[in-house]
Design a protein around this motif. Structure first.
Motif, PDB file in Angstrom:
ATOM      1  N   ILE A 148       6.045 -31.530  40.624  1.00 31.89           N
ATOM      2  CA  ILE A 148       4.851 -30.225  40.368  1.00 31.89           C
ATOM      3  C   ILE A 148       3.717 -31.246  40.279  1.00 31.89           C
ATOM      4  CG2 ILE A 148       4.161 -29.122  38.614  1.00 31.89           C
ATOM      5  CD1 ILE A 148       6.742 -27.948  38.027  1.00 31.89           C
ATOM      6  N   ILE A 149       3.659 -32.272  39.662  1.00 31.42           N
ATOM      7  CA  ILE A 149       2.225 -32.947  39.485  1.00 31.42           C
ATOM      8  C   ILE A 149       1.798 -33.591  40.765  1.00 31.42           C
ATOM      9  CG2 ILE A 149       1.218 -35.092  38.473  1.00 31.42           C
ATOM     10  CD1 ILE A 149       3.018 -34.381  35.965  1.00 31.42           C
ATOM     11  N   PHE A 150       2.755 -34.314  41.582  1.00 27.66           N
ATOM     12  CA  PHE A 150       2.423 -34.739  42.839  1.00 27.66           C
ATOM     13  C   PHE A 150       1.969 -33.822  43.850  1.00 27.66           C
ATOM     14  CE2 PHE A 150       3.472 -36.066  47.308  1.00 27.66           C
ATOM     15  CZ  PHE A 150       2.761 -37.093  47.559  1.00 27.66           C
ATOM     16  N   THR A 151       2.669 -32.586  43.948  1.00 23.47           N
ATOM     17  CA  THR A 151       2.234 -31.751  44.938  1.00 23.47           C
ATOM     18  C   THR A 151       1.008 -30.943  44.498  1.00 23.47           C
ATOM     19  OG1 THR A 151       4.079 -30.036  43.905  1.00 23.47           O
ATOM     20  CG2 THR A 151       4.609 -31.248  45.645  1.00 23.47           C
ATOM     21  N   THR A 152       0.640 -30.978  43.094  1.00 22.28           N
ATOM     22  CA  THR A 152      -0.398 -30.181  42.791  1.00 22.28           C
ATOM     23  C   THR A 152      -1.607 -31.116  43.159  1.00 22.28           C
ATOM     24  OG1 THR A 152       0.398 -29.211  40.718  1.00 22.28           O
ATOM     25  CG2 THR A 152      -1.994 -29.638  40.741  1.00 22.28           C
ATOM     26  N   PHE A 153      -1.658 -32.292  43.147  1.00 25.15           N
ATOM     27  CA  PHE A 153      -2.726 -33.228  43.620  1.00 25.15           C
ATOM     28  C   PHE A 153      -2.800 -33.129  45.217  1.00 25.15           C
ATOM     29  CE2 PHE A 153      -3.684 -37.220  45.760  1.00 25.15           C
ATOM     30  CZ  PHE A 153      -4.795 -37.386  45.190  1.00 25.15           C
ATOM     31  N   LEU A 154      -1.669 -32.962  45.850  1.00 28.95           N
ATOM     32  CA  LEU A 154      -1.632 -32.970  47.075  1.00 28.95           C
ATOM     33  C   LEU A 154      -2.420 -31.880  47.831  1.00 28.95           C
ATOM     34  CD1 LEU A 154      -0.498 -34.920  49.459  1.00 28.95           C
ATOM     35  CD2 LEU A 154       1.440 -33.214  49.607  1.00 28.95           C
ATOM     36  N   PHE A 155      -2.076 -30.387  47.377  1.00 25.24           N
ATOM     37  CA  PHE A 155      -2.956 -29.333  47.965  1.00 25.24           C
ATOM     38  C   PHE A 155      -4.371 -29.423  47.326  1.00 25.24           C
ATOM     39  CE2 PHE A 155      -0.888 -26.744  44.076  1.00 25.24           C
ATOM     40  CZ  PHE A 155      -2.242 -26.375  43.677  1.00 25.24           C
ATOM     41  N   SER A 156      -4.553 -29.923  46.201  1.00 20.40           N
ATOM     42  CA  SER A 156      -5.862 -29.438  45.679  1.00 20.40           C
ATOM     43  C   SER A 156      -6.910 -30.645  46.183  1.00 20.40           C
ATOM     44  CB  SER A 156      -5.929 -29.931  44.146  1.00 20.40           C
ATOM     45  OG  SER A 156      -5.128 -29.110  43.415  1.00 20.40           O
ATOM     46  N   PHE A 157      -6.284 -31.623  46.526  1.00 25.32           N
ATOM     47  CA  PHE A 157      -7.203 -32.743  47.210  1.00 25.32           C
ATOM     48  C   PHE A 157      -7.488 -32.476  48.561  1.00 25.32           C
ATOM     49  CE2 PHE A 157      -7.851 -36.777  49.683  1.00 25.32           C
ATOM     50  CZ  PHE A 157      -8.824 -37.213  48.915  1.00 25.32           C
ATOM     51  N   PHE A 158      -6.480 -32.086  49.523  1.00 25.71           N
ATOM     52  CA  PHE A 158      -6.752 -31.893  50.832  1.00 25.71           C
ATOM     53  C   PHE A 158      -7.467 -30.321  51.045  1.00 25.71           C
ATOM     54  CE2 PHE A 158      -3.986 -35.312  51.059  1.00 25.71           C
ATOM     55  CZ  PHE A 158      -4.531 -36.191  52.377  1.00 25.71           C
ATOM     56  N   THR A 159      -7.019 -29.489  50.295  1.00 27.01           N
ATOM     57  CA  THR A 159      -8.223 -28.566  50.283  1.00 27.01           C
ATOM     58  C   THR A 159      -9.509 -28.683  49.962  1.00 27.01           C
ATOM     59  OG1 THR A 159      -6.122 -27.145  49.750  1.00 27.01           O
ATOM     60  CG2 THR A 159      -8.263 -25.985  49.727  1.00 27.01           C
ATOM     61  N   PHE A 160      -9.868 -29.188  48.966  1.00 23.62           N
ATOM     62  CA  PHE A 160     -11.089 -29.807  48.720  1.00 23.62           C
ATOM     63  C   PHE A 160     -11.669 -30.474  50.003  1.00 23.62           C
ATOM     64  CE2 PHE A 160     -13.629 -33.386  47.016  1.00 23.62           C
ATOM     65  CZ  PHE A 160     -14.866 -32.937  46.584  1.00 23.62           C
ATOM     66  N   ILE A 161     -11.219 -31.353  50.546  1.00 23.32           N
ATOM     67  CA  ILE A 161     -11.886 -32.287  51.722  1.00 23.32           C
ATOM     68  C   ILE A 161     -11.771 -31.281  52.862  1.00 23.32           C
ATOM     69  CG2 ILE A 161     -11.232 -34.474  50.751  1.00 23.32           C
ATOM     70  CD1 ILE A 161      -8.959 -34.889  52.873  1.00 23.32           C
TER      71      ILE A 161
END
Length: 457
Positions: free
Chosen positions: A89-102
């Protein structure tokens, strides 16, 4: 020494601060999941104009993103049973947040698509694990209501995407709505501290002290007793986790869940990606169309809140089947009305019968299968469902390119709801695996009201 089955403690627990914190953070994660999914639909008209791409190409970009979500659902659904749901959950939250941001910094469709696909992998991976963790730690009497409420976060995020898109796209630019999606990165330290790890996973790994501490957050008496032994779940058999979903006479139901989820995602992604454009075809401007997208999500929230407790009382099928068919009727009627109040009412029903229905269906799947295959069941179901998300944007893009009358476009999409309702009818309740009948132990479990168990070898 007293032996305790952990699920008895969770099943009979009262709802208190531990559950409130868990529900809050899972709600927040799903809210940004919904935000990230819907913002693409909000910016499609802007991207078509700025980059000069066709409607079919715009639909294809949406479909490529869903390929990522399908991949993430399968991979992280299986991985979580091996390395833990909290970590995933923690890893995938970072993944979708960061790549949506960029994604907001992409200068063309190719780079934008790459970022969106990677973000989609995170989006697909986080949802089944949130469902599984919420199901595992919710008291039995309100389990469906809690899981369904958490998934109201999806609609809250989707509404936020529609409303922020409405105000920001015309003033700041489409990029800004993607930048806001980076906010969950700031929550990672809080998630590390607050989220519990799966009890089933901890026991499988022999982490008994961590199990005691986690359950002690639910029942403080466990922190005061040193004479407690937890009954361990059965050792998992070797073999493909997905293949096991077809064992124990659950094969037909597994297929029906997959088809139902496919149908729901056709509805969800058709609405998320193309509703603004579909409503512009009817005669509304972009601002009004985005507002109507928010209405759909509001209908999903209200539908989930209303029907979640009803499901706990009368069962899933008696709610989901009529809801699917009601959505089909409402969607078919939208193209025939110019009255804004009638359209709002119909879109509210569509929201309840698509996103709201899927919220309830997630709870159905999570309770149908044993705990040791729960993430795999949800992940594979949602992965198959995401195929509907892949098909839907392209399908609607082609419909719009044919310049058909609006009512035909809506009726074509509504056929998916009919298919979903029929699929749910064929789910076999008699083979469902419920927590009160858990036999995940080395022997047969006999429990008493205090949660104590005797294991008969």
């Amino acid at each position: 020494m007293q032996k305790i089955h952990p699920m008895n403690i969770i099943n009979e627990s009262r709802f208190h601060s531990f559950h409130m914190i868990l529900v809050f953070w899972l709600f927040v994660i799903i809210a940004f999941d919904g935000y990230d999914v819907v913002i693409y639909g909000a910016v499609v008209p802007s991207l078509i104009q700025e980059w000069g791409i066709s409607g079919v190409t715009a639909g294809a970009i949406g479909s490529y993103t869903v390929i990522g979500t399908a991949t993430g659902a399968v991979v992280f659904g299986i991985l979580s049973d091996k390395i833990g749901r909290k970590k995933i959950i923690i890893f995938t939250t970072f993944l979708f947040s960061f790549f949506t941001f960029i994604s907001g910094f992409a200068d063309g469709p190719v780079l934008f698509t790459i970022f969106r696909v990677i973000a989609g992998i995170g989006l697909g991976g986080v949802m089944p694990n949130v469902i599984a963790l919420a199901t595992e730690f919710s008291p039995k009497r309100i389990r469906t209501a809690i899981v369904s409420f958490i998934f109201c976060g999806y609609s809250v995020g989707a509404m936020a995407a529609a409303l922020t898109g409405r105000s920001l796209i015309t003033t700041v630019g489409w990029e800004s709505v993607f930048w806001l999606a980076g906010i969950p990165i700031l929550f990672i330290p809080f998630l590390i501290k607050s989220l519990p790890e799966s009890i089933d996973f901890l026991l499988q790994k022999g982490k008994l002290e961590e199990t005691r501490k986690t359950l002690g957050r639910i029942d403080s008496h466990l922190n005061q007793s040193s004479e407690v032994q937890f009954v361990k779940p059965a050792v998992r058999e070797a073999g493909s986790p997905v293949v096991k979903l077809f064992g124990d006479k659950r094969g037909i139901s597994t297929l029906m869940f997959w088809i139902s989820c496919f149908s729901a995602f056709v509805l969800i992604y058709s609405m998320n990606t193309w509703l603004p454009s579909l409503m512009m075809e009817v005669g509304y401007d972009l601002s009004s169309s985005l507002a109507l997208t928010a209405v759909t999500q509001l209908g999903a929230i209200v539908g989930t809140i209303i029907f979640g407790p009803i499901v706990d009382k009368i069962g899933f099928k008696k709610v989901l089947v009529p809801l699917f068919f009601s959505g089909a009727i409402a969607l078919s009627l939208i193209g025939f009305s110019k009255n804004i109040f009638i359209v709002i009412a119909l879109l509210s029903v569509v929201g309840a019968a698509s996103v709201g229905l899927q919220n309830l269906s997630n709870a159905f799947v999570s309770q149908y299968y044993p705990g040791n295959m729960r993430s795999t069941a949800i992940g594979s179901t949602m992965a198959f469902g995401r195929l509907g998300g892949i098909v839907a944007p392209i399908f609607v893009g082609i419909l719009l390119s044919l310049s058909l009358a609006p009512q035909y476009n809506f009726a074509a999409i509504a056929s998916a709801a009919v298919l979903g309702g029929v699929a749910i009818l064929f789910v076999q309740d008699k083979y469902a695996y419920f927590n009160e009948n858990e036999l995940e132990l080395q022997g047969k479990v006999v429990s008493n009201p205090k949660g104590e168990v005797i294991v008969v070898e």
